[in-house]
Design a protein around this motif. Structure first.
Motif, PDB file in Angstrom:
ATOM      1  N   ARG A 105      32.155  19.336  45.126  1.00  0.00           N
ATOM      2  CA  ARG A 105      32.954  19.569  43.952  1.00  0.00           C
ATOM      3  C   ARG A 105      32.809  21.129  43.590  1.00  0.00           C
ATOM      4  N   ASN A 106      33.232  22.068  44.042  1.00  0.00           N
ATOM      5  CA  ASN A 106      32.964  23.261  44.061  1.00  0.00           C
ATOM      6  C   ASN A 106      34.070  24.104  43.311  1.00  0.00           C
ATOM      7  N   LEU A 107      35.100  23.486  42.810  1.00  0.00           N
ATOM      8  CA  LEU A 107      36.142  24.182  42.050  1.00  0.00           C
ATOM      9  C   LEU A 107      35.938  24.420  40.611  1.00  0.00           C
ATOM     10  N   LEU A 108      36.336  25.718  40.158  1.00  0.00           N
ATOM     11  CA  LEU A 108      36.199  26.023  38.722  1.00  0.00           C
ATOM     12  C   LEU A 108      37.377  26.506  38.173  1.00  0.00           C
ATOM     13  N   LEU A 109      37.439  26.016  36.818  1.00  0.00           N
ATOM     14  CA  LEU A 109      38.598  26.545  36.085  1.00  0.00           C
ATOM     15  C   LEU A 109      37.901  27.364  34.903  1.00  0.00           C
ATOM     16  N   ARG A 110      38.440  28.590  34.917  1.00  0.00           N
ATOM     17  CA  ARG A 110      38.070  29.483  33.620  1.00  0.00           C
ATOM     18  C   ARG A 110      39.159  29.719  32.809  1.00  0.00           C
ATOM     19  N   ALA A 111      39.250  29.338  31.500  1.00  0.00           N
ATOM     20  CA  ALA A 111      40.443  29.565  30.808  1.00  0.00           C
ATOM     21  C   ALA A 111      39.995  30.112  29.463  1.00  0.00           C
ATOM     22  N   THR A 112      40.924  30.994  28.964  1.00  0.00           N
ATOM     23  CA  THR A 112      40.811  31.665  27.676  1.00  0.00           C
ATOM     24  C   THR A 112      42.172  32.040  26.982  1.00  0.00           C
ATOM     25  N   LEU A 113      42.068  32.178  25.936  1.00  0.00           N
ATOM     26  CA  LEU A 113      43.409  32.225  24.824  1.00  0.00           C
ATOM     27  C   LEU A 113      43.414  33.775  24.557  1.00  0.00           C
ATOM     28  N   PRO A 114      44.408  34.473  24.631  1.00  0.00           N
ATOM     29  CA  PRO A 114      44.643  35.765  24.096  1.00  0.00           C
ATOM     30  C   PRO A 114      44.292  35.602  22.443  1.00  0.00           C
ATOM     31  N   ALA A 115      43.587  36.589  22.097  1.00  0.00           N
ATOM     32  CA  ALA A 115      42.809  36.613  20.752  1.00  0.00           C
ATOM     33  C   ALA A 115      43.834  36.037  19.688  1.00  0.00           C
ATOM     34  N   ARG A 116      44.964  36.612  19.661  1.00  0.00           N
ATOM     35  CA  ARG A 116      45.595  36.493  18.644  1.00  0.00           C
ATOM     36  C   ARG A 116      46.447  35.046  18.413  1.00  0.00           C
ATOM     37  N   THR A 117      46.431  34.637  19.495  1.00  0.00           N
ATOM     38  CA  THR A 117      47.122  33.003  19.435  1.00  0.00           C
ATOM     39  C   THR A 117      45.766  31.839  18.912  1.00  0.00           C
ATOM     40  N   CYS A 118      44.723  32.419  18.572  1.00  0.00           N
ATOM     41  CA  CYS A 118      43.641  31.522  18.499  1.00  0.00           C
ATOM     42  C   CYS A 118      43.932  30.668  16.913  1.00  0.00           C
ATOM     43  N   GLY A 119      43.378  29.638  16.670  1.00  0.00           N
ATOM     44  CA  GLY A 119      43.779  28.836  15.568  1.00  0.00           C
ATOM     45  C   GLY A 119      43.748  27.571  15.850  1.00  0.00           C
ATOM     46  N   THR A 120      44.197  26.720  14.895  1.00  0.00           N
ATOM     47  CA  THR A 120      44.731  25.263  15.164  1.00  0.00           C
ATOM     48  C   THR A 120      45.834  25.224  15.806  1.00  0.00           C
ATOM     49  N   ARG A 121      46.143  24.261  16.748  1.00  0.00           N
ATOM     50  CA  ARG A 121      47.136  24.435  17.787  1.00  0.00           C
ATOM     51  C   ARG A 121      47.944  23.043  17.833  1.00  0.00           C
ATOM     52  N   THR A 122      49.179  23.130  18.223  1.00  0.00           N
ATOM     53  CA  THR A 122      49.898  22.063  18.385  1.00  0.00           C
ATOM     54  C   THR A 122      49.533  21.388  19.671  1.00  0.00           C
ATOM     55  N   PRO A 123      49.214  19.964  19.531  1.00  0.00           N
ATOM     56  CA  PRO A 123      48.917  19.495  20.914  1.00  0.00           C
ATOM     57  C   PRO A 123      49.847  19.699  21.769  1.00  0.00           C
ATOM     58  N   PRO A 124      49.675  19.770  23.208  1.00  0.00           N
ATOM     59  CA  PRO A 124      50.709  19.916  24.515  1.00  0.00           C
ATOM     60  C   PRO A 124      51.305  18.286  24.355  1.00  0.00           C
ATOM     61  N   SER A 125      52.537  18.343  24.833  1.00  0.00           N
ATOM     62  CA  SER A 125      53.285  16.997  24.886  1.00  0.00           C
ATOM     63  C   SER A 125      52.792  16.373  26.170  1.00  0.00           C
TER      64      SER A 125
END
Ligand SMILES: C[S@@+](CC[C@H](N)C(=O)[O-])C[C@H]1O[C@@H](n2cnc3c(N)ncnc32)[C@H](O)[C@@H]1O
Length: 410
Positions: A390-410
């Motif tokens: 199980r050697n897969l890795l996901l790295r995820a970041t948001l661009p700084a300007r879109t940070c904040g409380t977000r709408t859940p994806p559908s």
């Protein structure tokens, strides 16, 4: 030109859908593989393979495979070839490996060197066990880490260890599936998860998509899920699976984690024996019941296997309410079980070919869930496969300007 994540997901969905009649059936259940009539010559070619070739194809199904005359070996091989994620310059002090198993420590080293953490982000470990990863990160980055774990004993032991070693780790008793788990995730949080199983990491992905925290995740045990049928997490995944007619059950998900290269030799030997004995019992029960149909027998924890084949058959017969004849030629039936196992191992190679593609498909579905929520996501390997499959890795970041409380994806 490198293939895009979306194209990779599209082709994998199409191939998994097209070949579901080949990778789904479990060879031990069938006297003849259900696909034998559609792929003339494949069954015979598999059964004729030497032990060495069978071992080689198990270890690497995509190289010099005789199956390529029937199956899309080359394209599958290309689609699962993910890059190794670049590692930072992280030379962890050797003594820090104390209290951690050798293989787990090397996984932690590989994980830590690929974590793109920015000072200012608060660190949270998801499903931390005793918090070995959290402790390493706290010491390496000189920062506090909250380690979430639901087992109180692991929390106590992990906390004592961290305190003794002066690491700023807080083991937090927390059921990550409970509604209050969301309080740990803010746009300034970076959540790490090493081998969080099925629903546990899906929950993390959904919360991350909602709250916008950064994420570094090595997923594991996709089949540990409450739902019997897999519903792709991303819109793209759902759309493609729906259009191609790809249906994946919880049992199918187990294929994605079937590889056990890390099991010690004695465990593998014992599994082989258990497999041969099960197949021997299966031949016996078909004769006894006068029905040429597979009969599932409950699994046995490692170390609980009876000492002899006859003992195993008596145990299995009792579980299934069968009466064994007074005299059975145990040695002959056992040998037939071992022969059958050699056949099943070869026939399994067709499933094996689709194992990594299914795992990469699941990882890409996770990647797209995050991309659809606005994240920039990388997917690659973080260590060699012999350290953990199980050697897969996901790295995820948001661009700084879109940070904040977000709408859940559908
Ligand atoms: C596969 S282990 C991984 C532990 C650690 N991350 C590692 O790599 O060694 C999964 C951990 O998740 C914990 N766990 C299981 N269900 C949980 C839940 N609902 N909430 C929090 N932790 C959970 C288990 O107790 C276990 O320690």
């Amino acid at each position: 030109m490198p293939i895009s994540h979306a194209d990779r997901l599209t082709r994998l969905t199409a191939l998994l859908a097209e070949w579901q009649g080949v990778w789904r059936p479990l060879p031990f259940r069938h006297r003849r593989p259900p696909w034998a009539g559609h792929l003339p010559g494949l069954e015979q070619a598999l059964l004729a393979l030497s032990d060495e070739t069978c071992d080689r194809l198990q270890a690497d199904p995509f190289v010099a495979s005789p199956l390529s005359s029937w199956l899309p070996v080359v394209e599958l091989g290309e689609l699962v070839a993910l890059p190794e994620l670049p590692a930072g310059d992280t030379d962890l002090p050797g003594p820090w490996s104390q209290h951690v198993g050798g293989r787990k420590w090397r996984q932690i080293e590989a994980f830590v060197s690929r974590l793109a953490w920015s000072p200012g982000q608060s660190l949270v470990e998801w499903c931390a066990g005793k918090g070995h990863l959290a402790r390493t990160l706290a010491r390496w980055h000189g920062t506090e880490v909250a380690a979430l774990e639901w087992q109180p004993l692991l929390c106590d032991e992990g906390q004592a260890l961290a305190d003794r070693l002066g690491a700023a780790v807080h083991l937090q008793p927390q059921d990550v599936l409970a509604s209050d788990a969301a309080r740990w995730l803010t746009p300034d949080t970076h959540v790490v998860a090493l081998h969080a199983c099925g629903d546990l990491h899906v929950r993390l992905l959904e919360l991350a998509a909602e709250h916008g925290c950064a994420l570094t995740l090595a997923p594991c045990c996709y089949q540990r899920t409450a739902a019997e049928h897999y519903r792709p997490l991303s819109r793209l995944g759902r759309d493609l699976a729906g259009r191609q007619g790809l249906e994946v059950s919880r049992d199918d998900l187990a294929l994605a984690v079937q590889e056990t290269v890390t099991a010690p030799r004695h465990v593998r030997r014992s599994r082989e024996r258990a497999g041969a004995w099960r197949l021997g019992f299966d031949l016996l029960q078909r004769e006894l019941r006068g029905r040429d149909a597979y009969l599932p027998v409950p699994s046995l924890a490692h170390g609980r296997l009876p000492g002899t084949f006859a003992g195993f058959c008596r145990w299995a017969a009792e579980r299934k309410g069968l009466t064994l004849p007074a005299s059975v030629d145990w040695s002959t039936v056992e040998q037939a079980g071992w022969r059958r196992q050699a056949e099943v191992r070869r026939l399994e190679l067709v499933r094996h070919l689709f194992r990594r593609p299914l795992e990469v498909w699941l990882a890409l579905d996770r990647l797209h869930l995050l991309e659809e929520a606005g994240f920039t996501v990388e997917l690659g390997t973080f260590c060699e496969r012999d350290l953990t499959p199980r050697n897969l890795l996901l790295r995820a970041t948001l661009p700084a300007r879109t940070c904040g409380t977000r709408t859940p994806p559908s």
